[in-house]
Every structure is written in C-alpha cells, then in structure tokens.
Motif scaffolding. Sequence first.
Motif, PDB file in Angstrom:
ATOM      1  N   LEU A 184      28.484  77.513  -6.870  1.00 13.75           N
ATOM      2  CA  LEU A 184      29.807  77.220  -6.311  1.00 13.75           C
ATOM      3  C   LEU A 184      29.774  75.990  -5.402  1.00 13.75           C
ATOM      4  O   LEU A 184      30.704  75.181  -5.413  1.00 13.75           O
ATOM      5  N   ARG A 185      28.727  75.860  -4.632  1.00 16.70           N
ATOM      6  CA  ARG A 185      28.613  74.682  -3.751  1.00 16.70           C
ATOM      7  C   ARG A 185      28.537  73.398  -4.573  1.00 16.70           C
ATOM      8  O   ARG A 185      29.140  72.392  -4.225  1.00 16.70           O
ATOM      9  N   LYS A 186      27.766  73.425  -5.649  1.00 17.21           N
ATOM     10  CA  LYS A 186      27.634  72.241  -6.507  1.00 17.21           C
ATOM     11  C   LYS A 186      28.959  71.910  -7.180  1.00 17.21           C
ATOM     12  O   LYS A 186      29.291  70.740  -7.339  1.00 17.21           O
ATOM     13  N   SER A 187      29.697  72.922  -7.596  1.00 19.53           N
ATOM     14  CA  SER A 187      30.959  72.664  -8.288  1.00 19.53           C
ATOM     15  C   SER A 187      32.048  72.165  -7.343  1.00 19.53           C
ATOM     16  O   SER A 187      33.016  71.562  -7.787  1.00 19.53           O
ATOM     17  N   SER A 188      31.884  72.391  -6.053  1.00 23.27           N
ATOM     18  CA  SER A 188      32.897  71.961  -5.091  1.00 23.27           C
ATOM     19  C   SER A 188      32.706  70.501  -4.677  1.00 23.27           C
ATOM     20  O   SER A 188      33.548  69.941  -4.010  1.00 23.27           O
ATOM     21  N   HIS A 189      31.612  69.895  -5.085  1.00 21.67           N
ATOM     22  CA  HIS A 189      31.350  68.487  -4.703  1.00 21.67           C
ATOM     23  C   HIS A 189      31.770  67.550  -5.771  1.00 21.67           C
ATOM     24  O   HIS A 189      31.925  67.586  -6.820  1.00 21.67           O
ATOM     25  N   GLU A 223      22.098  82.350  -6.318  1.00 19.68           N
ATOM     26  CA  GLU A 223      22.379  81.434  -7.427  1.00 19.68           C
ATOM     27  C   GLU A 223      23.871  81.154  -7.545  1.00 19.68           C
ATOM     28  O   GLU A 223      24.277  80.017  -7.789  1.00 19.68           O
ATOM     29  N   GLU A 224      24.693  82.173  -7.357  1.00 16.86           N
ATOM     30  CA  GLU A 224      26.145  82.003  -7.424  1.00 16.86           C
ATOM     31  C   GLU A 224      26.633  81.111  -6.284  1.00 16.86           C
ATOM     32  O   GLU A 224      27.474  80.235  -6.490  1.00 16.86           O
ATOM     33  N   ILE A 225      26.095  81.289  -5.089  1.00 20.07           N
ATOM     34  CA  ILE A 225      26.456  80.451  -3.942  1.00 20.07           C
ATOM     35  C   ILE A 225      26.113  78.990  -4.243  1.00 20.07           C
ATOM     36  O   ILE A 225      26.927  78.087  -4.036  1.00 20.07           O
ATOM     37  N   GLU A 226      24.902  78.752  -4.746  1.00 22.82           N
ATOM     38  CA  GLU A 226      24.478  77.388  -5.056  1.00 22.82           C
ATOM     39  C   GLU A 226      25.351  76.776  -6.149  1.00 22.82           C
ATOM     40  O   GLU A 226      25.734  75.610  -6.066  1.00 22.82           O
TER      41      GLU A 226
END
Length: 58
Positions: free
Chosen positions: A53-58, A48-51
């Motif tokens: 962070l990925r969403k926030s980087s876009h 969940e943390e990986i997902e």
Amino acid sequence: MSLNTHISTLEQRHSALDHEIAEALAAKPAMSDTEIKEMKRRKLKLKEEIERLRKSSH
C-alpha cells in the motif's frame, strides 16, 4: 476509509500480533508451535500488505 487510515489500521494489527506472539512465547505453558507459526504468518502478510500500500501511494 483513506489509504493512510487503512495503513495505520494495518500497522496497529501488526503491532498487536507482535505483542501477542511475544506473550505466547513467554507463556507457561507456551502455545503450540503451529499456533505461533500461524500468528507469525499473519504478521508477515500484514507487513507485506502495508509495504504494498505504501508503494502504491507514491
């Protein structure tokens, strides 16, 4: 630490937990259900943390 490095580190921890869970399930005697559930919970939190962070980087 850059965001990509942090995500990579979390992915490595997620993979390591996946491997640890597989070993625990194959072990004789196996770990307790409670211990395995706790590892799976930690693995899900990492995912969940990986997902997130990925969403926030876009």
